[in-house]
Design an enzyme around this catalytic site. Structure first.
Site, PDB file in Angstrom:
ATOM      1  N   ASP A  61       0.838  -1.195   0.000  1.00  0.00           N
ATOM      2  CA  ASP A  61       0.000   0.000   0.000  1.00  0.00           C
ATOM      3  C   ASP A  61       0.876   1.249   0.000  1.00  0.00           C
ATOM      4  O   ASP A  61       1.962   1.247   0.570  1.00  0.00           O
ATOM      5  CB  ASP A  61      -0.907  -0.017   1.243  1.00  0.00           C
ATOM      6  CG  ASP A  61      -2.112   0.896   1.073  1.00  0.00           C
ATOM      7  OD1 ASP A  61      -2.317   1.429  -0.037  1.00  0.00           O
ATOM      8  OD2 ASP A  61      -2.836   1.082   2.063  1.00  0.00           O
ATOM      9  N   ASN A  75       1.318   3.372  -3.006  1.00  0.00           N
ATOM     10  CA  ASN A  75       1.797   3.818  -4.329  1.00  0.00           C
ATOM     11  C   ASN A  75       1.268   5.208  -4.670  1.00  0.00           C
ATOM     12  O   ASN A  75       1.996   6.058  -5.190  1.00  0.00           O
ATOM     13  CB  ASN A  75       1.324   2.858  -5.428  1.00  0.00           C
ATOM     14  CG  ASN A  75       1.928   1.476  -5.289  1.00  0.00           C
ATOM     15  OD1 ASN A  75       2.814   1.258  -4.473  1.00  0.00           O
ATOM     16  ND2 ASN A  75       1.433   0.537  -6.088  1.00  0.00           N
ATOM     17  N   TRP A  77       2.870   7.886  -2.542  1.00  0.00           N
ATOM     18  CA  TRP A  77       4.281   8.046  -2.966  1.00  0.00           C
ATOM     19  C   TRP A  77       4.333   9.007  -4.161  1.00  0.00           C
ATOM     20  O   TRP A  77       5.160   9.915  -4.207  1.00  0.00           O
ATOM     21  CB  TRP A  77       4.857   6.679  -3.353  1.00  0.00           C
ATOM     22  CG  TRP A  77       6.302   6.694  -3.725  1.00  0.00           C
ATOM     23  CD1 TRP A  77       7.361   6.441  -2.903  1.00  0.00           C
ATOM     24  CD2 TRP A  77       6.853   6.975  -5.024  1.00  0.00           C
ATOM     25  NE1 TRP A  77       8.540   6.557  -3.605  1.00  0.00           N
ATOM     26  CE2 TRP A  77       8.257   6.882  -4.904  1.00  0.00           C
ATOM     27  CE3 TRP A  77       6.298   7.292  -6.264  1.00  0.00           C
ATOM     28  CZ2 TRP A  77       9.109   7.099  -5.985  1.00  0.00           C
ATOM     29  CZ3 TRP A  77       7.152   7.520  -7.331  1.00  0.00           C
ATOM     30  CH2 TRP A  77       8.535   7.423  -7.190  1.00  0.00           C
ATOM     31  N   SER A 108      -7.312  -6.016  -5.194  1.00  0.00           N
ATOM     32  CA  SER A 108      -8.388  -6.543  -4.349  1.00  0.00           C
ATOM     33  C   SER A 108      -9.717  -6.521  -5.095  1.00  0.00           C
ATOM     34  O   SER A 108      -9.876  -5.812  -6.092  1.00  0.00           O
ATOM     35  CB  SER A 108      -8.504  -5.728  -3.055  1.00  0.00           C
ATOM     36  OG  SER A 108      -9.293  -4.578  -3.266  1.00  0.00           O
ATOM     37  N   SER A 109     -10.657  -7.296  -4.573  1.00  0.00           N
ATOM     38  CA  SER A 109     -11.979  -7.335  -5.195  1.00  0.00           C
ATOM     39  C   SER A 109     -12.670  -5.977  -5.076  1.00  0.00           C
ATOM     40  O   SER A 109     -13.644  -5.707  -5.757  1.00  0.00           O
ATOM     41  CB  SER A 109     -12.825  -8.445  -4.557  1.00  0.00           C
ATOM     42  OG  SER A 109     -12.708  -8.389  -3.153  1.00  0.00           O
ATOM     43  N   ASN A 146     -10.857  -3.104  -5.502  1.00  0.00           N
ATOM     44  CA  ASN A 146     -10.107  -2.138  -6.321  1.00  0.00           C
ATOM     45  C   ASN A 146     -10.811  -1.778  -7.633  1.00  0.00           C
ATOM     46  O   ASN A 146     -10.463  -0.788  -8.278  1.00  0.00           O
ATOM     47  CB  ASN A 146      -8.686  -2.639  -6.629  1.00  0.00           C
ATOM     48  CG  ASN A 146      -7.741  -2.535  -5.447  1.00  0.00           C
ATOM     49  OD1 ASN A 146      -6.809  -3.320  -5.306  1.00  0.00           O
ATOM     50  ND2 ASN A 146      -7.959  -1.556  -4.573  1.00  0.00           N
TER      51      ASN A 146
HETATM   52  C1  IPE Z   1      -1.182   0.334  -4.108  1.00  0.00           C
HETATM   53  O1  IPE Z   1      -1.262   1.524  -3.428  1.00  0.00           O
HETATM   54  C2  IPE Z   1      -2.406  -0.536  -4.065  1.00  0.00           C
HETATM   55  C3  IPE Z   1      -2.665  -1.296  -5.305  1.00  0.00           C
HETATM   56  C4  IPE Z   1      -1.760  -2.024  -5.894  1.00  0.00           C
HETATM   57  C5  IPE Z   1      -4.016  -1.263  -5.892  1.00  0.00           C
HETATM   58  P1  IPE Z   1      -2.490   2.547  -3.456  1.00  0.00           P
HETATM   59  O2  IPE Z   1      -2.878   2.842  -4.868  1.00  0.00           O
HETATM   60  O3  IPE Z   1      -3.587   2.028  -2.588  1.00  0.00           O
HETATM   61  O4  IPE Z   1      -1.813   3.830  -2.804  1.00  0.00           O
HETATM   62  P2  IPE Z   1      -2.462   4.904  -1.832  1.00  0.00           P
HETATM   63  O5  IPE Z   1      -3.163   4.171  -0.729  1.00  0.00           O
HETATM   64  O6  IPE Z   1      -3.402   5.740  -2.657  1.00  0.00           O
HETATM   65  O7  IPE Z   1      -1.280   5.693  -1.342  1.00  0.00           O
HETATM   66 MG    MG Z   2      -4.144   2.334  -0.632  1.00  0.00          MG
END
Ligand code: IPE
Ligand code: MG
Length: 214
Positions: A2, A4, A7, A47-48, A50
């Site tokens: 979690d 990305n 970041w 995830s289901s 997402n």
């Molecule tokens: C990666 O981080 C999760 C997936 C691979 C879907 P996020 O996309 O959830 O990052 P944040 O929570 O917005 O920082």
């Molecule tokens: Mg996230």
């Protein structure tokens, strides 16, 4: 995995760049885990829930998944890594389903380490499916449910790591986490390095696990 998005946001970059850097972290960490002797590594990739993200972001993630399988499969084959999937991949495009099937077939005989990728995975859905399958065959017990989970062929979960400062499971391996050790870090997934993994493994090694005994 979690963080990305955060970041990327911190750097005023598009979320897609965060996901790209996330894939680079996956590449680095799967190699490092193998070298550290981790027998099974499970990554929560999609995830289901997402699917609720924007169409653009979902399509970026699908594109990255395709590219990852295409570019890294040879390395898994060469390093005796068995690939497994948990979750319901029937929702993915025929192209991705074919790529996944090929990757599973080409690594099926490998017995070095196992890389499990959770795709369209939701633990509550998995438990409901397993309970229904167990009921069809007779008794619903912890053992029969476990035997029908997507993880049935895998050893018990030892350590669960979540990055980015969130302290929740978000529908990941709920059943399997019953006696797992948990390790949470503020580090965003693209910044997660082999040193962080080593830190988590060292902490795990110091924990006393009693499984309800004393
Ligand atoms: C990666 O981080 C999760 C997936 C691979 C879907 P996020 O996309 O959830 O990052 P944040 O929570 O917005 O920082
Ligand atoms: Mg996230």
């Amino acid at each position: 995995m979690d963080g990305n998005g955060r970041w990327a946001k911190k750097r005023h970059l598009p979320r897609a760049v965060g996901h790209q850097r996330g894939v680079e972290a996956v590449r680095t960490l799967t190699r490092a885990a193998r070298q550290m002797g981790v027998e099974v590594l499970t990554l929560y990739a999609f995830s289901s829930e997402n699917w609720k993200r924007s169409e653009d972001e979902v399509s970026d993630l699908m594109g990255l998944l395709k590219r990852f399988i295409r570019s890294d499969l040879d390395e898994f084959v060469a390093n005796n890594v068995r690939l497994r999937i948990i979750g319901d991949t029937s929702a993915f495009s025929p192209e991705i389903v074919a790529l996944i099937d090929d990757a599973l077939a080409r690594t099926a005989a490998n017995d070095g380490s196992t890389l499990v990728i959770a795709l369209n995975y939701g633990s509550q859905q998995e438990i409901a499916r397993a309970a229904a399958a167990a009921a069809e065959q007779g008794a619903i017990t912890p053992e029969t449910i476990s035997a029908h989970l997507d993880t049935a062929a895998l050893p018990p979960l030892d350590l669960l790591i979540r990055t980015s400062g969130e302290v929740r499971l978000s529908n990941f391996l709920l059943w399997q986490a019953a006696y797992a050790e948990m390790w949470f870090t503020e580090v965003l997934w693209p910044d997660f390095t082999p040193a962080h993994l080593q830190d988590a493994l060292d902490t795990f090694a110091q924990r006393e696990r009693r499984f309800g005994g004393r």
